[in-house]
Design a protein around this motif. Sequence first.
Motif, PDB file in Angstrom:
ATOM      1  N   ALA A   1      42.060  78.518  24.269  1.00 42.12           N
ATOM      2  CA  ALA A   1      41.657  79.907  24.000  1.00 42.12           C
ATOM      3  C   ALA A   1      40.985  79.903  22.640  1.00 42.12           C
ATOM      4  N   ASP A   2      40.354  81.001  22.300  1.00 40.56           N
ATOM      5  CA  ASP A   2      39.722  81.121  20.989  1.00 40.56           C
ATOM      6  C   ASP A   2      40.805  81.050  19.912  1.00 40.56           C
ATOM      7  N   PRO A   3      40.821  79.975  19.094  1.00 41.54           N
ATOM      8  CA  PRO A   3      41.897  79.833  18.099  1.00 41.54           C
ATOM      9  C   PRO A   3      41.885  80.917  17.026  1.00 41.54           C
ATOM     10  N   ARG A   4      40.767  81.638  16.897  1.00 42.60           N
ATOM     11  CA  ARG A   4      40.722  82.749  15.942  1.00 42.60           C
ATOM     12  C   ARG A   4      41.476  83.956  16.473  1.00 42.60           C
ATOM     13  N   LYS A   5      41.720  83.988  17.786  1.00 43.26           N
ATOM     14  CA  LYS A   5      42.379  85.133  18.409  1.00 43.26           C
ATOM     15  C   LYS A   5      43.743  84.794  18.995  1.00 43.26           C
ATOM     16  N   VAL A   6      43.962  83.509  19.297  1.00 45.26           N
ATOM     17  CA  VAL A   6      45.235  83.061  19.864  1.00 45.26           C
ATOM     18  C   VAL A   6      45.762  81.928  18.998  1.00 45.26           C
ATOM     19  N   VAL A   7      46.808  82.194  18.237  1.00 47.27           N
ATOM     20  CA  VAL A   7      47.274  81.213  17.251  1.00 47.27           C
ATOM     21  C   VAL A   7      47.876  79.977  17.906  1.00 47.27           C
ATOM     22  N   THR A   8      48.328  80.089  19.147  1.00 44.39           N
ATOM     23  CA  THR A   8      48.922  78.938  19.834  1.00 44.39           C
ATOM     24  C   THR A   8      47.889  78.135  20.629  1.00 44.39           C
ATOM     25  N   ALA A   9      46.622  78.470  20.513  1.00 45.17           N
ATOM     26  CA  ALA A   9      45.581  77.721  21.228  1.00 45.17           C
ATOM     27  C   ALA A   9      45.557  76.275  20.771  1.00 45.17           C
ATOM     28  N   ARG A  10      45.314  75.366  21.691  1.00 44.68           N
ATOM     29  CA  ARG A  10      45.305  73.940  21.367  1.00 44.68           C
ATOM     30  C   ARG A  10      44.018  73.294  21.903  1.00 44.68           C
TER      31      ARG A  10
ATOM     32  N   ALA B   1      41.668  93.411  25.089  1.00 39.91           N
ATOM     33  CA  ALA B   1      41.247  92.057  25.447  1.00 39.91           C
ATOM     34  C   ALA B   1      42.033  90.982  24.698  1.00 39.91           C
ATOM     35  N   ILE B   2      42.196  91.122  23.386  1.00 36.18           N
ATOM     36  CA  ILE B   2      42.897  90.095  22.617  1.00 36.18           C
ATOM     37  C   ILE B   2      44.362  90.029  23.022  1.00 36.18           C
ATOM     38  N   LYS B   3      44.990  91.185  23.222  1.00 34.72           N
ATOM     39  CA  LYS B   3      46.380  91.202  23.675  1.00 34.72           C
ATOM     40  C   LYS B   3      46.498  90.533  25.039  1.00 34.72           C
ATOM     41  N   ALA B   4      45.562  90.851  25.938  1.00 35.69           N
ATOM     42  CA  ALA B   4      45.594  90.257  27.275  1.00 35.69           C
ATOM     43  C   ALA B   4      45.421  88.746  27.216  1.00 35.69           C
ATOM     44  N   MET B   5      44.512  88.277  26.356  1.00 37.97           N
ATOM     45  CA  MET B   5      44.295  86.843  26.224  1.00 37.97           C
ATOM     46  C   MET B   5      45.563  86.135  25.753  1.00 37.97           C
ATOM     47  N   ASN B   6      46.259  86.711  24.776  1.00 38.85           N
ATOM     48  CA  ASN B   6      47.495  86.110  24.271  1.00 38.85           C
ATOM     49  C   ASN B   6      48.596  86.108  25.329  1.00 38.85           C
ATOM     50  N   ILE B   7      48.689  87.191  26.088  1.00 38.05           N
ATOM     51  CA  ILE B   7      49.700  87.269  27.142  1.00 38.05           C
ATOM     52  C   ILE B   7      49.468  86.183  28.191  1.00 38.05           C
TER      53      ILE B   7
ATOM     54  N   HIS C   1      47.702  83.411  27.885  1.00 32.38           N
ATOM     55  CA  HIS C   1      47.855  82.081  27.305  1.00 32.38           C
ATOM     56  C   HIS C   1      49.328  81.688  27.244  1.00 32.38           C
ATOM     57  N   GLN C   2      50.165  82.606  26.840  1.00 29.95           N
ATOM     58  CA  GLN C   2      51.592  82.314  26.730  1.00 29.95           C
ATOM     59  C   GLN C   2      52.223  82.074  28.100  1.00 29.95           C
ATOM     60  N   ALA C   3      51.842  82.872  29.085  1.00 32.06           N
ATOM     61  CA  ALA C   3      52.487  82.799  30.392  1.00 32.06           C
ATOM     62  C   ALA C   3      51.920  81.716  31.297  1.00 32.06           C
ATOM     63  N   CYS C   4      50.608  81.462  31.204  1.00 32.28           N
ATOM     64  CA  CYS C   4      49.953  80.586  32.182  1.00 32.28           C
ATOM     65  C   CYS C   4      49.471  79.254  31.631  1.00 32.28           C
ATOM     66  N   LEU C   5      49.334  79.123  30.303  1.00 32.71           N
ATOM     67  CA  LEU C   5      48.831  77.879  29.732  1.00 32.71           C
ATOM     68  C   LEU C   5      49.817  77.194  28.801  1.00 32.71           C
ATOM     69  N   ASN C   6      50.973  77.761  28.622  1.00 30.43           N
ATOM     70  CA  ASN C   6      51.980  77.166  27.741  1.00 30.43           C
ATOM     71  C   ASN C   6      52.553  75.930  28.406  1.00 30.43           C
ATOM     72  N   ILE C   7      52.491  74.795  27.716  1.00 28.84           N
ATOM     73  CA  ILE C   7      52.967  73.527  28.277  1.00 28.84           C
ATOM     74  C   ILE C   7      54.447  73.607  28.645  1.00 28.84           C
ATOM     75  N   ASN C   8      55.218  74.408  27.897  1.00 27.68           N
ATOM     76  CA  ASN C   8      56.655  74.502  28.137  1.00 27.68           C
ATOM     77  C   ASN C   8      57.003  75.495  29.244  1.00 27.68           C
ATOM     78  N   SER C   9      55.962  76.183  29.797  1.00 26.70           N
ATOM     79  CA  SER C   9      56.227  77.134  30.874  1.00 26.70           C
ATOM     80  C   SER C   9      56.682  76.400  32.124  1.00 26.70           C
ATOM     81  N   ASN C  10      57.359  77.106  32.989  1.00 31.66           N
ATOM     82  CA  ASN C  10      57.745  76.529  34.258  1.00 31.66           C
ATOM     83  C   ASN C  10      56.497  76.264  35.090  1.00 31.66           C
ATOM     84  N   SER C  11      56.527  75.222  35.887  1.00 32.78           N
ATOM     85  CA  SER C  11      55.373  74.904  36.729  1.00 32.78           C
ATOM     86  C   SER C  11      55.092  76.047  37.680  1.00 32.78           C
ATOM     87  N   ILE C  12      53.797  76.301  37.856  1.00 30.84           N
ATOM     88  CA  ILE C  12      53.392  77.422  38.696  1.00 30.84           C
ATOM     89  C   ILE C  12      53.413  76.999  40.155  1.00 30.84           C
TER      90      ILE C  12
END
Length: 566
Positions: free
Chosen positions: A315-324, A547-553, A555-566
Amino acid sequence: MTHSPPNWIIQKFGGTSIGRALDSIVDHIVPQYFPASNVVLVCSARSGASKDTGTTNLLLKAATEALTPRNSPNSPSAPGTPGTPSALTRPRFGSPQQSRSASPTGFSHSNLDDSLRKLSLSRSTLDQPDFVLTANILREEHFSAARDLIKNDNVRISVEADISADCDSLCEFLNAAQIIDEISPRSKDAIVGLGERLACRLVCAALADRGIPNELVSLEGVVDAFVEGGCSSDDNNNTTLDQGFYTRLAQRLGERLRKCDGKVPVVTGFFGPVPGSLLQQVGRGYTDLCAALCAVGLNGGELQIWKEVDGIFTADPRKVVTARLVPIITPDEAAELTYYGSEVIHPFTMDQVIRASIPIRIKNVLNPLGPGTVIFPDANNAHDARNAHNPGEEASEAVKAQHSGIVSSKLPTAVTVKDNILVLNVHSNRKTMSHGFLAKIFTTLDRYGVCVDLISTSEVHVSMAIHGSNSSKRSFDRLVKELESIGTVDVHEDMAILSLVGRAMKHAVGIAGKMFSVLAAGNVNIEMISQGASEINISCVVQELDAIKAMNIIHQACLNINSNSI
C-alpha cells in the motif's frame, strides 16, 4: 538478431533522479555495476526546483511563446534581426553535432549569483522574445547543476559550451517558427527532445569527472532508416505504430549500443520524430519505452527503473504505516496497480520487456543497496529467472522467503486508491425494449473522449466511474446534458476507487466477501462494485474522504501476514 552476453544492465533514470540525485547516480550506482557488467544509462529530461522550472515544461512554454504575438517594436520579424540569432547560420535543430558557442550577453559560465541572474533575465535589460528568456532560464539551470557536480574545470567548461550551443540552437529554431507562425507535431517532438540531450550532457560530464568512460548516444535519427515499415493507418488515415515498428527499433538500438565497447552509453530517452508524432503516439512516458526497447535490443539481463521509492509496496507507505515492500510481482499485477493509482511502469512499456523474458527491477536512487521490487515474466519461476548482479540482493533473501509465504497463504499482493473519481449513473427512460441503450451511452462517451475506469450494468441502468481529469468541467457538463436524452442522469463527485490486487486471489475463496465485510464493519459506504475479468483485481468506489481509512482497513484485514488464511 545477434544476442549479447546476458550481463547488459539497462538503467533508466527519471527527471527527478537526474535533477536531485545525479551525484548518487555517478558516485554510487554506476560504479556498483560498471565495469563488472555492461551498463546503459537512459535519461529523462532533468527536473527543476519546482514543476514550472522542469526542463520539459520550460521547453513546452518556450514553444508556446514562439507562437504568441508580441507588440514590441524590437520583436524579431526576420532572420538576422539585431539582437536575434539567425536561423540560417547553424546546423538543423536536433542535430547531435557537438557544437561550441559562447553564452548570451549577461551570462557567466561560473559564479553567477542569483541577483545577476535575475538582472540578466529581466525584460528591462534584455529586450528579447519571451522564448529567449525561457531558454536562458533553461541554460542557467543546467549551468548551475554543472557547477555543483563537476570539479574538473576543463570538463565543466566543455559541457557548458555544449549546453549553451543547444540552447542557442533552440532559440534559432523557435525564431524560425515564430516567423512562419507554425510548430508542427514533429517540430514539437524535436523541441521536447532537447531536454533529454541536455540531461545526457550533464550525466556524461559528471561521469567523465569521475574518470568513468562514457559516450553520449543521441537517438534523433535512429528511426529514419526504417520509417516506412512498421506503421499502419486506421479508417481516418491516422498513422499508428505497430509491434513490427518497435521490434525493428529495438534491433537498431541494440546495434548502436554495442558499438560503445568499453564505455557507458548515456542514451537520450527521446528517440527521434516518429510517424504521427512521438508525443501523440506514446506520450511523455517515451523514456521508459526507450529503455525497454534498449533492453530488448541488447537481450539484457535486467531493466532497472530507478525512482525515489524503494519499490512497490503493499500500500502507499505515506498513507498506511504497516505497508511493506513487495519483493516479487507479476506483470499483470503491476499493470493493474499502475492503472488503479500506484505508479509503477506503463503496461505497454512493460510488455515490450516481458515478451523478451527480461525482468524489471524498481529501485531507489537514494537507497542503491536496497533490493527493490522485481517484475518477473513468470512469478512461478521467479527464482529460476536470469538475475543480474544486484548489490543488496543477498540481504533480500529473507524478504523473498516472506513473499513465498504470502503466495502460499493466498493473500492479495497490494491495495491501492485512485482519487478524483466521478460516478456517473444513467437510468434508461424506457422500462422495456432497452435495445441500443448501452450502445448510445458508449457512443456518446467516445465522442467526448471519456474513458471509463469501472462499470457496473444492468439492462436499464449503468454506473460508471470516471477520472476527473478525463475532460474539462464545461465538456463534462455537455456530456451529461447529452446523456439526459437517453435517460435519467445523476453524478456523484469526490469519490475514489479502492482496488485489491493479487494473482493469488483467483484461488482464494471468500476474499471478496471479506473485503466488503470489513469495509461495512468500518462504516465505509460502497457506491459501486466491479471485479476485473482477469480475476486478479476487485474494485469498489467509496467516498474520497473515506479512502485512506478504507485502505488501512483492507490492508490490515486482507494483506496482514499474521492474518488467518483466507
